[in-house]
Design a protein around this motif. Structure first.
Motif, PDB file in Angstrom:
ATOM      1  N   GLY A  77       0.813  -1.217   0.000  1.00 13.34           N
ATOM      2  CA  GLY A  77       0.000   0.000   0.000  1.00 13.34           C
ATOM      3  C   GLY A  77       0.840   1.258   0.000  1.00 13.34           C
ATOM      4  N   ASN A  78       1.911   1.257   0.772  1.00 17.31           N
ATOM      5  CA  ASN A  78       2.796   2.426   0.823  1.00 17.31           C
ATOM      6  C   ASN A  78       3.578   2.600  -0.465  1.00 17.31           C
ATOM      7  OD1 ASN A  78       2.143   3.461   3.331  1.00 17.31           O
ATOM      8  ND2 ASN A  78       3.629   2.207   4.394  1.00 17.31           N
ATOM      9  N   ASP A  79       3.909   1.507  -1.138  1.00 18.10           N
ATOM     10  CA  ASP A  79       4.695   1.595  -2.372  1.00 18.10           C
ATOM     11  C   ASP A  79       4.010   2.465  -3.416  1.00 18.10           C
ATOM     12  OD1 ASP A  79       6.708   0.028  -1.345  1.00 18.10           O
ATOM     13  OD2 ASP A  79       6.061  -1.814  -2.355  1.00 18.10           O
ATOM     14  N   ALA A  80       2.687   2.513  -3.416  1.00 20.21           N
ATOM     15  CA  ALA A  80       1.944   3.304  -4.398  1.00 20.21           C
ATOM     16  C   ALA A  80       2.254   4.799  -4.278  1.00 20.21           C
ATOM     17  CB  ALA A  80       0.451   3.058  -4.237  1.00 20.21           C
ATOM     18  N   ASN A  81       2.729   5.235  -3.118  1.00 25.27           N
ATOM     19  CA  ASN A  81       3.016   6.657  -2.900  1.00 25.27           C
ATOM     20  C   ASN A  81       4.354   7.105  -3.474  1.00 25.27           C
ATOM     21  OD1 ASN A  81       0.629   7.100  -1.392  1.00 25.27           O
ATOM     22  ND2 ASN A  81       1.609   6.221   0.418  1.00 25.27           N
ATOM     23  N   TYR A  82       5.206   6.161  -3.868  1.00 32.70           N
ATOM     24  CA  TYR A  82       6.577   6.511  -4.237  1.00 32.70           C
ATOM     25  C   TYR A  82       6.926   6.028  -5.642  1.00 32.70           C
ATOM     26  CZ  TYR A  82       6.603   7.074   0.765  1.00 32.70           C
ATOM     27  OH  TYR A  82       6.279   7.461   2.032  1.00 32.70           O
ATOM     28  N   SER A  83       7.658   6.862  -6.369  1.00 33.21           N
ATOM     29  CA  SER A  83       8.192   6.425  -7.655  1.00 33.21           C
ATOM     30  C   SER A  83       9.474   5.628  -7.434  1.00 33.21           C
ATOM     31  CB  SER A  83       8.468   7.628  -8.565  1.00 33.21           C
ATOM     32  OG  SER A  83       9.391   8.516  -7.958  1.00 33.21           O
ATOM     33  N   LYS A  84      10.094   5.842  -6.306  1.00 33.49           N
ATOM     34  CA  LYS A  84      11.327   5.146  -5.935  1.00 33.49           C
ATOM     35  C   LYS A  84      11.435   5.218  -4.417  1.00 33.49           C
ATOM     36  CE  LYS A  84      16.293   5.704  -6.510  1.00 33.49           C
ATOM     37  NZ  LYS A  84      17.329   6.561  -7.063  1.00 33.49           N
ATOM     38  N   ARG A  85      11.844   4.094  -3.792  1.00 35.26           N
ATOM     39  CA  ARG A  85      12.040   4.115  -2.342  1.00 35.26           C
ATOM     40  C   ARG A  85      12.875   2.921  -1.915  1.00 35.26           C
ATOM     41  NH1 ARG A  85      11.351  -0.332  -1.227  1.00 35.26           N
ATOM     42  NH2 ARG A  85       9.491  -1.558  -1.361  1.00 35.26           N
ATOM     43  N   GLY A  86      13.560   3.085  -0.787  1.00 35.95           N
ATOM     44  CA  GLY A  86      14.343   1.983  -0.256  1.00 35.95           C
ATOM     45  C   GLY A  86      15.375   2.461   0.747  1.00 35.95           C
ATOM     46  N   PHE A  87      16.013   1.492   1.369  1.00 38.60           N
ATOM     47  CA  PHE A  87      17.081   1.798   2.302  1.00 38.60           C
ATOM     48  C   PHE A  87      18.375   1.994   1.520  1.00 38.60           C
ATOM     49  CE2 PHE A  87      14.015  -0.467   4.961  1.00 38.60           C
ATOM     50  CZ  PHE A  87      13.917   0.419   6.018  1.00 38.60           C
ATOM     51  N   LEU A  88      19.134   3.005   1.909  1.00 37.33           N
ATOM     52  CA  LEU A  88      20.401   3.291   1.240  1.00 37.33           C
ATOM     53  C   LEU A  88      21.462   2.288   1.667  1.00 37.33           C
ATOM     54  CD1 LEU A  88      20.350   7.182   1.649  1.00 37.33           C
ATOM     55  CD2 LEU A  88      19.507   5.812  -0.271  1.00 37.33           C
ATOM     56  N   ASP A  89      22.506   2.151   0.861  1.00 33.42           N
ATOM     57  CA  ASP A  89      23.583   1.203   1.159  1.00 33.42           C
ATOM     58  C   ASP A  89      24.636   1.783   2.102  1.00 33.42           C
ATOM     59  OD1 ASP A  89      22.519  -0.815  -0.437  1.00 33.42           O
ATOM     60  OD2 ASP A  89      23.505  -0.025  -2.232  1.00 33.42           O
ATOM     61  N   GLU A  90      24.792   3.089   2.109  1.00 34.55           N
ATOM     62  CA  GLU A  90      25.860   3.712   2.888  1.00 34.55           C
ATOM     63  C   GLU A  90      25.457   3.929   4.349  1.00 34.55           C
ATOM     64  OE1 GLU A  90      24.404   6.029   0.324  1.00 34.55           O
ATOM     65  OE2 GLU A  90      25.240   4.564  -1.057  1.00 34.55           O
ATOM     66  N   ASP A  91      26.461   3.889   5.204  1.00 33.83           N
ATOM     67  CA  ASP A  91      26.309   4.248   6.626  1.00 33.83           C
ATOM     68  C   ASP A  91      25.225   3.455   7.352  1.00 33.83           C
ATOM     69  OD1 ASP A  91      28.319   6.207   6.338  1.00 33.83           O
ATOM     70  OD2 ASP A  91      26.848   7.636   5.576  1.00 33.83           O
ATOM     71  N   GLN A  92      25.104   2.186   7.035  1.00 41.21           N
ATOM     72  CA  GLN A  92      24.150   1.327   7.718  1.00 41.21           C
ATOM     73  C   GLN A  92      24.891   0.536   8.792  1.00 41.21           C
ATOM     74  OE1 GLN A  92      21.899   2.828   6.661  1.00 41.21           O
ATOM     75  NE2 GLN A  92      20.921   2.167   4.812  1.00 41.21           N
ATOM     76  N   ASP A  93      24.298   0.420   9.956  1.00 39.09           N
ATOM     77  CA  ASP A  93      24.924  -0.308  11.057  1.00 39.09           C
ATOM     78  C   ASP A  93      24.020  -1.442  11.517  1.00 39.09           C
ATOM     79  OD1 ASP A  93      27.380   1.122  11.515  1.00 39.09           O
ATOM     80  OD2 ASP A  93      26.154   2.796  12.225  1.00 39.09           O
ATOM     81  N   TYR A  94      24.643  -2.600  11.745  1.00 38.49           N
ATOM     82  CA  TYR A  94      23.939  -3.788  12.219  1.00 38.49           C
ATOM     83  C   TYR A  94      24.696  -4.368  13.405  1.00 38.49           C
ATOM     84  CZ  TYR A  94      21.790  -3.755   7.558  1.00 38.49           C
ATOM     85  OH  TYR A  94      21.115  -3.405   6.414  1.00 38.49           O
ATOM     86  N   GLU A  95      23.952  -4.855  14.388  1.00 35.26           N
ATOM     87  CA  GLU A  95      24.573  -5.552  15.504  1.00 35.26           C
ATOM     88  C   GLU A  95      23.644  -6.651  15.982  1.00 35.26           C
ATOM     89  OE1 GLU A  95      25.001  -2.806  18.802  1.00 35.26           O
ATOM     90  OE2 GLU A  95      22.889  -2.988  19.313  1.00 35.26           O
ATOM     91  N   MET A  96      24.234  -7.729  16.477  1.00 33.58           N
ATOM     92  CA  MET A  96      23.452  -8.792  17.097  1.00 33.58           C
ATOM     93  C   MET A  96      23.836  -8.851  18.562  1.00 33.58           C
ATOM     94  SD  MET A  96      23.299 -12.887  16.531  1.00 33.58           S
ATOM     95  CE  MET A  96      24.472 -13.229  17.827  1.00 33.58           C
ATOM     96  N   VAL A  97      22.836  -8.973  19.414  1.00 33.76           N
ATOM     97  CA  VAL A  97      23.080  -9.100  20.844  1.00 33.76           C
ATOM     98  C   VAL A  97      22.292 -10.280  21.383  1.00 33.76           C
ATOM     99  CG1 VAL A  97      23.563  -6.652  21.224  1.00 33.76           C
ATOM    100  CG2 VAL A  97      21.239  -7.477  21.451  1.00 33.76           C
ATOM    101  N   VAL A  98      22.857 -10.920  22.380  1.00 35.57           N
ATOM    102  CA  VAL A  98      22.149 -11.944  23.134  1.00 35.57           C
ATOM    103  C   VAL A  98      21.924 -11.345  24.518  1.00 35.57           C
ATOM    104  CG1 VAL A  98      22.193 -14.285  24.059  1.00 35.57           C
ATOM    105  CG2 VAL A  98      23.220 -13.814  21.817  1.00 35.57           C
ATOM    106  N   THR A  99      20.659 -11.227  24.919  1.00 29.64           N
ATOM    107  CA  THR A  99      20.327 -10.580  26.185  1.00 29.64           C
ATOM    108  C   THR A  99      20.674 -11.488  27.365  1.00 29.64           C
ATOM    109  OG1 THR A  99      18.070 -11.450  26.313  1.00 29.64           O
ATOM    110  CG2 THR A  99      18.394  -9.395  25.057  1.00 29.64           C
ATOM    111  N   ASP A 100      20.589 -10.932  28.559  1.00 27.45           N
ATOM    112  CA  ASP A 100      20.813 -11.714  29.773  1.00 27.45           C
ATOM    113  C   ASP A 100      19.827 -12.875  29.874  1.00 27.45           C
ATOM    114  OD1 ASP A 100      22.845  -9.992  30.448  1.00 27.45           O
ATOM    115  OD2 ASP A 100      21.661  -8.849  31.897  1.00 27.45           O
ATOM    116  N   ASN A 101      18.650 -12.724  29.236  1.00 34.43           N
ATOM    117  CA  ASN A 101      17.631 -13.784  29.242  1.00 34.43           C
ATOM    118  C   ASN A 101      17.833 -14.795  28.121  1.00 34.43           C
ATOM    119  OD1 ASN A 101      16.400 -12.513  31.418  1.00 34.43           O
ATOM    120  ND2 ASN A 101      15.016 -11.357  30.109  1.00 34.43           N
ATOM    121  N   GLY A 102      18.896 -14.625  27.327  1.00 34.72           N
ATOM    122  CA  GLY A 102      19.182 -15.564  26.243  1.00 34.72           C
ATOM    123  C   GLY A 102      18.447 -15.279  24.944  1.00 34.72           C
TER     124      GLY A 102
END
Length: 173
Positions: A77-102
């Protein structure tokens, strides 16, 4: 005394050699799954195979969730509002964490950009997404961003369309 020193040294070696569970990392299969999901979103592919069928997605809310099917419809539904859209490739950060509860979570900080179809306005927006994994599948998603600029643009478009409709109605009479 020599035996005591040897026992202490042996315990130190055994303790030092034991593998500890990774509690934080920036490289993992779960991060790769999130990157795959982001890539599929950018390609407007909503198969979402890395998400469990029972996944709940909370987008800018703590209480109202979207099911996997509802999330697909939301994006389409949201795609209809945009001629182009998406997440950029630059300056993206990812991390994985395991909490104290596992619990295993992947957090990402991304920059999203969309071009509004009607006006051509380009909107840049920082987005934070976090995903909980169980048995290699995403079971929970939270997404946070400030939609103000998009809302204002959509309201301006609606006002423009209403004004045009009123003009057409007046010119017909």
């Amino acid at each position: 005394m020599k035996k005591l020193v040897l026992i202490i040294c042996a315990l130190a070696v055994v303790t030092a050699c034991q593998q500890k569970e990774t509690r934080y990392t920036q490289q993992s299969p779960e991060i790769d799954s999130v990157k795959q999901l982001i890539s599929e979103y950018n390609a407007q592919d909503y198969s979402m195979e890395v998400m469990a069928d029972t996944c709940k997605s909370y987008l800018n809310t703590k209480t109202d969730f979207l099911s996997k099917g509802d999330l697909m419809a939301y994006h389409k539904g949201n795609d209809a509002n945009y001629s182009k859209r998406g997440f950029l490739d630059e300056d993206q950060d990812y991390e994985m964490v395991v909490t104290d509860n596992g619990e295993t979570w992947v957090n990402c900080w991304l920059d999203w950009q969309g071009t509004v179809a009607v006006t051509g306005k380009v909107i840049d927006m920082p987005v934070h997404l976090t995903y909980r994994f169980v048995d290699g599948k995403i079971v929970r998603q939270y997404g946070y961003w400030d939609p103000s600029e998009i809302v204002l643009e959509m309201q301006a478009i609606e006002q423009m369309e209403n004004a045009k409709s009123e003009e057409d109605s007046i010119s017909e009479n």
